[in-house]
Write a protein that holds these residues in place. Structure first.
Motif, PDB file in Angstrom:
ATOM      1  N   PRO A  26      -3.478   3.671  -1.213  1.00 27.75           N
ATOM      2  CA  PRO A  26      -2.357   3.377  -2.118  1.00 27.75           C
ATOM      3  C   PRO A  26      -1.061   3.017  -1.401  1.00 27.75           C
ATOM      4  N   ALA A  27      -0.968   3.297  -0.107  1.00 25.06           N
ATOM      5  CA  ALA A  27       0.214   2.880   0.646  1.00 25.06           C
ATOM      6  C   ALA A  27       0.218   1.377   0.909  1.00 25.06           C
ATOM      7  N   PHE A  28      -0.930   0.716   0.704  1.00 21.46           N
ATOM      8  CA  PHE A  28      -1.046  -0.702   1.021  1.00 21.46           C
ATOM      9  C   PHE A  28      -1.464  -1.569  -0.161  1.00 21.46           C
ATOM     10  N   THR A  29      -2.077  -0.976  -1.164  1.00 15.32           N
ATOM     11  CA  THR A  29      -2.586  -1.763  -2.280  1.00 15.32           C
ATOM     12  C   THR A  29      -2.639  -0.898  -3.533  1.00 15.32           C
ATOM     13  N   ALA A  30      -2.955  -1.510  -4.648  1.00 12.66           N
ATOM     14  CA  ALA A  30      -3.031  -0.786  -5.915  1.00 12.66           C
ATOM     15  C   ALA A  30      -4.166  -1.353  -6.745  1.00 12.66           C
ATOM     16  N   PRO A  32      -7.462  -0.175  -9.970  1.00 14.11           N
ATOM     17  CA  PRO A  32      -8.321   0.886 -10.506  1.00 14.11           C
ATOM     18  C   PRO A  32      -9.215   1.529  -9.458  1.00 14.11           C
ATOM     19  N   LEU A  33      -9.707   0.758  -8.468  1.00 11.87           N
ATOM     20  CA  LEU A  33     -10.553   1.353  -7.430  1.00 11.87           C
ATOM     21  C   LEU A  33      -9.749   2.331  -6.584  1.00 11.87           C
ATOM     22  N   VAL A  34      -8.517   1.966  -6.261  1.00  8.51           N
ATOM     23  CA  VAL A  34      -7.625   2.875  -5.523  1.00  8.51           C
ATOM     24  C   VAL A  34      -7.438   4.170  -6.309  1.00  8.51           C
ATOM     25  N   ASP A  35      -7.235   4.029  -7.606  1.00  6.57           N
ATOM     26  CA  ASP A  35      -7.034   5.207  -8.460  1.00  6.57           C
ATOM     27  C   ASP A  35      -8.272   6.098  -8.458  1.00  6.57           C
ATOM     28  N   GLN A  36      -9.461   5.501  -8.495  1.00 10.61           N
ATOM     29  CA  GLN A  36     -10.689   6.288  -8.501  1.00 10.61           C
ATOM     30  C   GLN A  36     -10.900   7.008  -7.174  1.00 10.61           C
ATOM     31  N   VAL A  37     -10.600   6.344  -6.069  1.00  7.34           N
ATOM     32  CA  VAL A  37     -10.722   6.983  -4.755  1.00  7.34           C
ATOM     33  C   VAL A  37      -9.805   8.194  -4.673  1.00  7.34           C
ATOM     34  N   GLU A  38      -8.585   8.042  -5.194  1.00  2.00           N
ATOM     35  CA  GLU A  38      -7.639   9.157  -5.180  1.00  2.00           C
ATOM     36  C   GLU A  38      -8.105  10.265  -6.123  1.00  2.00           C
ATOM     37  N   ALA A  39      -8.500   9.913  -7.333  1.00  4.33           N
ATOM     38  CA  ALA A  39      -8.894  10.915  -8.330  1.00  4.33           C
ATOM     39  C   ALA A  39     -10.112  11.706  -7.881  1.00  4.33           C
ATOM     40  N   ARG A  40     -11.048  11.040  -7.209  1.00  2.00           N
ATOM     41  CA  ARG A  40     -12.274  11.701  -6.771  1.00  2.00           C
ATOM     42  C   ARG A  40     -12.135  12.362  -5.400  1.00  2.00           C
ATOM     43  N   ALA A  41     -10.972  12.138  -4.750  1.00  2.00           N
ATOM     44  CA  ALA A  41     -10.672  12.769  -3.450  1.00  2.00           C
ATOM     45  C   ALA A  41     -11.810  12.565  -2.461  1.00  2.00           C
ATOM     46  N   ILE A  42     -12.257  11.314  -2.316  1.00  2.00           N
ATOM     47  CA  ILE A  42     -13.443  11.085  -1.486  1.00  2.00           C
ATOM     48  C   ILE A  42     -13.128  11.046   0.010  1.00  2.00           C
ATOM     49  N   VAL A  43     -11.859  10.787   0.386  1.00  2.00           N
ATOM     50  CA  VAL A  43     -11.552  10.689   1.818  1.00  2.00           C
ATOM     51  C   VAL A  43     -11.833  12.002   2.552  1.00  2.00           C
ATOM     52  N   PRO A  44     -11.310  13.146   2.112  1.00  2.00           N
ATOM     53  CA  PRO A  44     -11.628  14.390   2.833  1.00  2.00           C
ATOM     54  C   PRO A  44     -13.098  14.764   2.776  1.00  2.00           C
ATOM     55  N   GLU A  87      -5.800 -13.168  -1.777  1.00  2.00           N
ATOM     56  CA  GLU A  87      -4.879 -12.117  -1.327  1.00  2.00           C
ATOM     57  C   GLU A  87      -4.410 -12.348   0.110  1.00  2.00           C
ATOM     58  N   ASN A  88      -5.270 -12.931   0.941  1.00  2.00           N
ATOM     59  CA  ASN A  88      -4.914 -13.319   2.312  1.00  2.00           C
ATOM     60  C   ASN A  88      -4.373 -12.143   3.125  1.00  2.00           C
ATOM     61  N   ARG A  89      -5.029 -10.974   2.980  1.00  2.00           N
ATOM     62  CA  ARG A  89      -4.546  -9.792   3.705  1.00  2.00           C
ATOM     63  C   ARG A  89      -5.624  -9.135   4.569  1.00  2.00           C
ATOM     64  N   LEU A  90      -6.883  -9.232   4.158  1.00  2.00           N
ATOM     65  CA  LEU A  90      -7.959  -8.580   4.913  1.00  2.00           C
ATOM     66  C   LEU A  90      -8.348  -9.435   6.119  1.00  2.00           C
ATOM     67  N   ILE A  91      -7.407  -9.587   7.043  1.00  2.00           N
ATOM     68  CA  ILE A  91      -7.625 -10.394   8.237  1.00  2.00           C
ATOM     69  C   ILE A  91      -8.009  -9.462   9.386  1.00  2.00           C
ATOM     70  N   SER A  92      -9.038  -9.843  10.120  1.00  4.19           N
ATOM     71  CA  SER A  92      -9.502  -9.028  11.239  1.00  4.19           C
ATOM     72  C   SER A  92      -8.355  -8.677  12.176  1.00  4.19           C
ATOM     73  N   GLY A  93      -8.228  -7.389  12.490  1.00  2.88           N
ATOM     74  CA  GLY A  93      -7.172  -6.909  13.373  1.00  2.88           C
ATOM     75  C   GLY A  93      -5.894  -6.522  12.668  1.00  2.88           C
ATOM     76  N   SER A  94      -5.777  -6.805  11.367  1.00  2.00           N
ATOM     77  CA  SER A  94      -4.562  -6.466  10.625  1.00  2.00           C
ATOM     78  C   SER A  94      -4.601  -5.022  10.149  1.00  2.00           C
ATOM     79  N   VAL A  95      -3.438  -4.504   9.765  1.00  2.00           N
ATOM     80  CA  VAL A  95      -3.364  -3.138   9.251  1.00  2.00           C
ATOM     81  C   VAL A  95      -4.107  -3.021   7.929  1.00  2.00           C
ATOM     82  N   TYR A  96      -4.204  -4.117   7.184  1.00  2.00           N
ATOM     83  CA  TYR A  96      -4.918  -4.094   5.905  1.00  2.00           C
ATOM     84  C   TYR A  96      -6.426  -3.968   6.104  1.00  2.00           C
ATOM     85  N   ALA A  97      -6.953  -4.610   7.138  1.00  2.00           N
ATOM     86  CA  ALA A  97      -8.390  -4.553   7.407  1.00  2.00           C
ATOM     87  C   ALA A  97      -8.792  -3.272   8.122  1.00  2.00           C
TER      88      ALA A  97
END
Length: 208
Positions: A26-30, A32-44, A87-97
């Motif tokens: 969520p610091a980089f994009t927004a 419904p998928l972002v919301d689901q990842v946050e709601a389900r707390a899948i990162v930890p 979107e032109n953001r998921l470029i190899s080596g970028s912070v988005y990728a």
């Protein structure tokens, strides 16, 4: 009873799929998928599961998607491919990728980057890497159950692996689509379990 694919003697690998800043942080994009990842707390939960795989000596593979600079060789042949191009953001080596800032990446982990396609095996070294580790079963986590995870499960089965979805370490665009994909599609090609069940099955393999 051990989950199918994690019985004693079976070797496993954890695939962490598309857990990238430009897709689910969520610091980089927004969206419904972002919301689901946050709601389900899948990162930890993914981090805890990955730690057990490393402790067991099994590979942890981060499967990411990105485009080469200028989108060289990018095949704009479906809606999601067009969305990434626009979107032109998921470029190899970028912070988005890059991997989501909250994902615990360790030196022994692998990154398998693909520049086209919508599932983890397409155009990557993933299959030979798994063969080198004598893997029998791929455990899928990350996003999304709508596309990449179901595609990766089908490819894994087609290549002769057993597939297992870590259900509480994954998310779809909506809670409803996630449940539908598991109930109607993923469960037809993969076993389904929770992180705690998978960890218990791994511990059971060596009597812990």
């Amino acid at each position: 009873m051990a989950l199918k694919g994690l019985e004693p003697g079976k070797r496993a690998a954890l695939l962490v799929v598309e857990m990238q800043n430009g897709i689910i942080n969520p610091a980089f994009t927004a969206g419904p998928l972002v919301d689901q990842v946050e709601a389900r707390a899948i990162v930890p939960k993914i981090n805890s599961l990955a730690a057990e795989f490393r402790a067991h000596g099994y590979p942890v593979v981060h499967c990411i998607i990105s485009a080469r600079p200028g989108f060289a060789g990018w095949n704009n042949n479906c809606y999601l491919a067009h969305h990434i191009l626009r979107e032109n953001r998921l470029i190899s080596g970028s912070v988005y990728a890059a991997l989501h800032d909250g994902i615990d990446f360790q030196p022994e982990d692998y990154i398998e980057e693909r520049h086209h396609g919508m599932s983890a095996f397409t155009g990557t070294r993933l299959a030979p890497l798994l063969r080198a580790h004598r893997v029998d079963t791929v455990v899928l986590s990350g996003v999304s159950t709508n596309v990449a995870l179901i595609g990766s499960a089908i490819e894994a089965v087609g290549l002769g692996y057993q597939a297992l979805l870590a259900e509480d370490c994954s998310a779809g665009a909506t809670a409803e689509s996630h449940a539908m994909q598991i109930g109607m599609n993923l469960s037809a090609v993969a076993s389904v379990g929770r992180a705690d069940e998978i960890i218990a099955a791994l511990k059971n393999q060596d009597g812990r």
